[in-house]
Design a protein around this motif. Sequence first.
Motif, mmCIF file in Angstrom:
data_model
loop_
_atom_site.group_PDB
_atom_site.id
_atom_site.type_symbol
_atom_site.label_atom_id
_atom_site.label_comp_id
_atom_site.label_asym_id
_atom_site.label_seq_id
_atom_site.Cartn_x
_atom_site.Cartn_y
_atom_site.Cartn_z
ATOM 1 N N PHE A 5 0.827 -1.201 0.000
ATOM 2 C CA PHE A 5 0.000 0.000 0.000
ATOM 3 C C PHE A 5 0.866 1.258 0.000
ATOM 4 C CE2 PHE A 5 -2.315 3.038 2.946
ATOM 5 C CZ PHE A 5 -3.072 3.622 1.934
ATOM 6 N N LEU A 6 1.861 1.321 0.870
ATOM 7 C CA LEU A 6 2.691 2.512 1.024
ATOM 8 C C LEU A 6 4.085 2.282 0.463
ATOM 9 C CD1 LEU A 6 1.804 3.342 4.723
ATOM 10 C CD2 LEU A 6 0.851 4.413 2.676
ATOM 11 N N PHE A 52 3.727 -0.163 10.691
ATOM 12 C CA PHE A 52 2.441 -0.713 10.271
ATOM 13 C C PHE A 52 2.655 -1.849 9.284
ATOM 14 C CE2 PHE A 52 1.764 3.799 11.129
ATOM 15 C CZ PHE A 52 0.680 3.766 11.983
ATOM 16 N N ILE A 53 1.723 -2.790 9.292
ATOM 17 C CA ILE A 53 1.719 -3.837 8.269
ATOM 18 C C ILE A 53 1.301 -3.174 6.966
ATOM 19 C CG2 ILE A 53 0.617 -5.971 7.513
ATOM 20 C CD1 ILE A 53 0.469 -6.748 10.489
ATOM 21 N N ASN A 54 2.029 -3.465 5.886
ATOM 22 C CA ASN A 54 1.873 -2.748 4.623
ATOM 23 C C ASN A 54 1.429 -3.658 3.480
ATOM 24 O OD1 ASN A 54 2.058 -0.453 2.981
ATOM 25 N ND2 ASN A 54 4.145 -0.948 2.370
ATOM 26 N N ASP A 55 0.760 -4.747 3.780
ATOM 27 C CA ASP A 55 0.327 -5.705 2.765
ATOM 28 C C ASP A 55 -1.199 -5.680 2.685
ATOM 29 O OD1 ASP A 55 -0.199 -7.853 1.121
ATOM 30 O OD2 ASP A 55 0.806 -9.340 2.375
ATOM 31 N N CYS A 62 -2.344 -1.579 7.363
ATOM 32 C CA CYS A 62 -2.558 -0.227 7.888
ATOM 33 C C CYS A 62 -3.706 0.494 7.184
ATOM 34 C CB CYS A 62 -1.276 0.581 7.798
ATOM 35 S SG CYS A 62 -0.581 0.741 6.147
ATOM 36 N N TYR A 63 -3.971 0.159 5.930
ATOM 37 C CA TYR A 63 -5.093 0.797 5.218
ATOM 38 C C TYR A 63 -6.402 0.516 5.943
ATOM 39 C CZ TYR A 63 -8.545 1.965 1.726
ATOM 40 O OH TYR A 63 -9.631 2.502 1.085
ATOM 41 N N TYR A 64 -6.604 -0.733 6.340
ATOM 42 C CA TYR A 64 -7.849 -1.119 7.016
ATOM 43 C C TYR A 64 -7.915 -0.557 8.438
ATOM 44 C CZ TYR A 64 -7.603 -4.313 3.095
ATOM 45 O OH TYR A 64 -7.475 -4.834 1.835
#
Length: 78
Positions: A5-6, A52-55, A62-64
Amino acid sequence: MQRRFLKTGDQVIHLRYPLWGPGVVVEERSSMMAGGICIARVTFRDGVERSFINDLNDYNCCYYAGVRLQEDSKPIRR
């Protein structure tokens, strides 16, 4: 396969913690092992660095949790 995501340099905010202020992604790491973790480190305006977890395939991403790219967080004007 991981869907990141990032990326390093992205500017973000956290929807649940606006007092942290905007942040910038300072590091991104991915495991090369199958099932390994993908992490992004973000330094926020409050001076604290958070990881943050980035998957996007991981339900703990982290998006969720509320991290958004800063340009995606602006309200839509009509």
